[in-house]
Design an enzyme around this catalytic site. Structure first.
Site, PDB file in Angstrom:
ATOM      1  N   ASP A  95      18.889  51.654  46.736  1.00 21.27           N
ATOM      2  CA  ASP A  95      19.309  50.705  47.768  1.00 21.27           C
ATOM      3  C   ASP A  95      20.360  51.337  48.666  1.00 21.27           C
ATOM      4  O   ASP A  95      21.544  51.253  48.388  1.00 21.27           O
ATOM      5  CB  ASP A  95      19.857  49.444  47.079  1.00 21.27           C
ATOM      6  CG  ASP A  95      20.162  48.320  48.039  1.00 21.27           C
ATOM      7  OD1 ASP A  95      19.693  48.362  49.188  1.00 21.27           O
ATOM      8  OD2 ASP A  95      20.884  47.387  47.638  1.00 21.27           O
ATOM      9  N   GLU A 130      24.397  46.431  56.461  1.00 16.04           N
ATOM     10  CA  GLU A 130      23.513  45.429  55.850  1.00 16.04           C
ATOM     11  C   GLU A 130      24.176  44.749  54.665  1.00 16.04           C
ATOM     12  O   GLU A 130      23.955  43.559  54.406  1.00 16.04           O
ATOM     13  CB  GLU A 130      22.197  46.089  55.407  1.00 16.04           C
ATOM     14  CG  GLU A 130      21.111  45.106  54.974  1.00 16.04           C
ATOM     15  CD  GLU A 130      21.157  44.740  53.487  1.00 16.04           C
ATOM     16  OE1 GLU A 130      20.515  43.755  53.088  1.00 16.04           O
ATOM     17  OE2 GLU A 130      21.871  45.441  52.709  1.00 16.04           O
ATOM     18  N   GLU A 131      25.000  45.506  53.953  1.00 14.06           N
ATOM     19  CA  GLU A 131      25.589  44.991  52.721  1.00 14.06           C
ATOM     20  C   GLU A 131      26.802  44.083  52.959  1.00 14.06           C
ATOM     21  O   GLU A 131      27.311  43.489  52.011  1.00 14.06           O
ATOM     22  CB  GLU A 131      26.007  46.153  51.813  1.00 14.06           C
ATOM     23  CG  GLU A 131      24.854  47.058  51.362  1.00 14.06           C
ATOM     24  CD  GLU A 131      23.941  46.409  50.338  1.00 14.06           C
ATOM     25  OE1 GLU A 131      24.107  45.212  50.056  1.00 14.06           O
ATOM     26  OE2 GLU A 131      23.058  47.114  49.820  1.00 14.06           O
TER      27      GLU A 131
END
Length: 345
Positions: A95, A130-131
């Site tokens: 990820d 994104e995180e």
């Protein structure tokens, strides 16, 4: 295992790229894609920002039909790369640096095989943040581009994602009046007020979906008070609802519950709706996922059909034992190629 995608992933994982610290990996990707012959743009996510997305395409046409996209950032802390036989361990392996590397290799194989055109077929967009709120993909809405289809990279165990839940994160903030705990009637307890609203939120019912299952409420953090012998003057909790439908209705319900408590305020943190995806494509297994992605952050008027696909498992992502199998990483290249060709047809 000696394969170009493994070598690329190792290079990516050697760079610290936790959220807010994506600059160096962005520069690496810019130079790497330029060395492969792409036209590469470094796009700040806001005027004057040092954080930037990387967009690459062939030739001079920024507008392409199919978008391959992944996020460059990883969750903290950075976990250095280690290799144990076929297993690649470390932060970003699944990820999202493994899937990102596989997307680049898929594009390169399609070029070598003559299955994509020099211009206008594919674009590669690698985003920051994104995180921690999706700032990179949100900024992509301002690129002035549209794509017929987008292939979003996340660790889906090499299945197509049928859809995923949305999310609304919010903080509830309780105010009180401090006093000696032996005489609590002289003050007002913020912790008691906070517990009351959290009990109501926990007891509430939220939407359900046949595809995505139930919406869920979670109390993520709790803070408050000063000492055991002081009636707490302040307290707060950071919460979320992972929702399967009706974002606006869920927000209305949260606000209504909080409004019943006169000493509690509500602060919205971030939100995105549920995502329903293209998944009925020959040659792929498919399943819904419970985690969130950048998919709903790229508005539908800019990207038509959307698929979610990638090697690795979300079940090991964000944890100390994050890893990916080199063989699954290599095999996913074929999956990305099939998806690109499916949409180009």
């Amino acid at each position: 295992m000696d394969h170009p995608v493994v070598s690329l992933l190792k290079s990516l994982m050697s760079i610290v790229s936790t959220s807010e610290l994506e600059f160096d990996i962005g520069i690496f990707l810019e130079k790497h894609l330029q060395s492969l012959g792409y036209t590469v743009e470094r796009i700040p996510i806001a005027p004057g920002s040092s954080r930037h997305n990387v967009y690459a395409y062939l030739g001079s046409s920024r507008k392409t039909r199919v978008l391959l996209t992944a996020h460059m950032d990883t969750v903290p802390p950075h976990i250095p790369l280690t290799v144990d036989g076929d297993i690649i361990r470390g932060r970003g392996s699944s990820d999202d640096l493994g899937p990102l590397a596989a997307q680049i290799m898929a594009a390169e194989e399609l070029r070598r095989e003559g299955k994509i055109q020099v211009e206008g077929d594919i674009g590669l967009l690698f985003v920051v943040g994104e995180e921690n709120g999706g700032h990179g993909m949100i900024a992509a809405n301002d690129m002035g581009l549209t794509w017929e289809a987008g292939v979003f990279a996340e660790p889906t165990e090499s299945k197509l994602g049928k859809g995923h839940k949305g999310q609304v994160a919010f903080k509830v903030i309780a105010s009180g009046i401090a006093c000696h705990s032996g005489y609590p009637h002289l003050g007002k307890s913020a912790t008691s007020a906070l517990l009351a609203v959290l009990n109501d939120l926990s007891a509430a019912t939220w939407p359900q979906s046949d595809l995505l299952g139930p919406s869920t409420f979670n109390i993520g953090t709790l803070e408050g008070g000063e000492k055991h012998n002081i009636v707490a003057p302040s307290a707060n909790a950071l919460c979320e609802v992972r929702l399967v439908s009706n974002l606006s209705g869920v927000k209305t319900k949260i606000a209504e519950i909080v409004s019943r408590h006169p000493d509690v305020e509500l602060e919205w943190v971030f939100e995105y709706p549920e995502a329903l995806l293209d998944w009925d494509i020959d040659g792929f297994d498919a399943a819904p996922v419970a985690f969130g992605t950048d998919v709903p952050r790229l508005q539908s008027q800019y990207c038509g059909r959307r698929v979610l696909y990638g090697p690795g498992s979300i079940l090991v992502a964000h944890g100390p034992g994050e890893y990916i199998s080199a063989q699954e990483l290599i095999d996913s290249i074929s999956g990305y190629k099939k998806l690109v060709l499916h949409f180009l047809r």
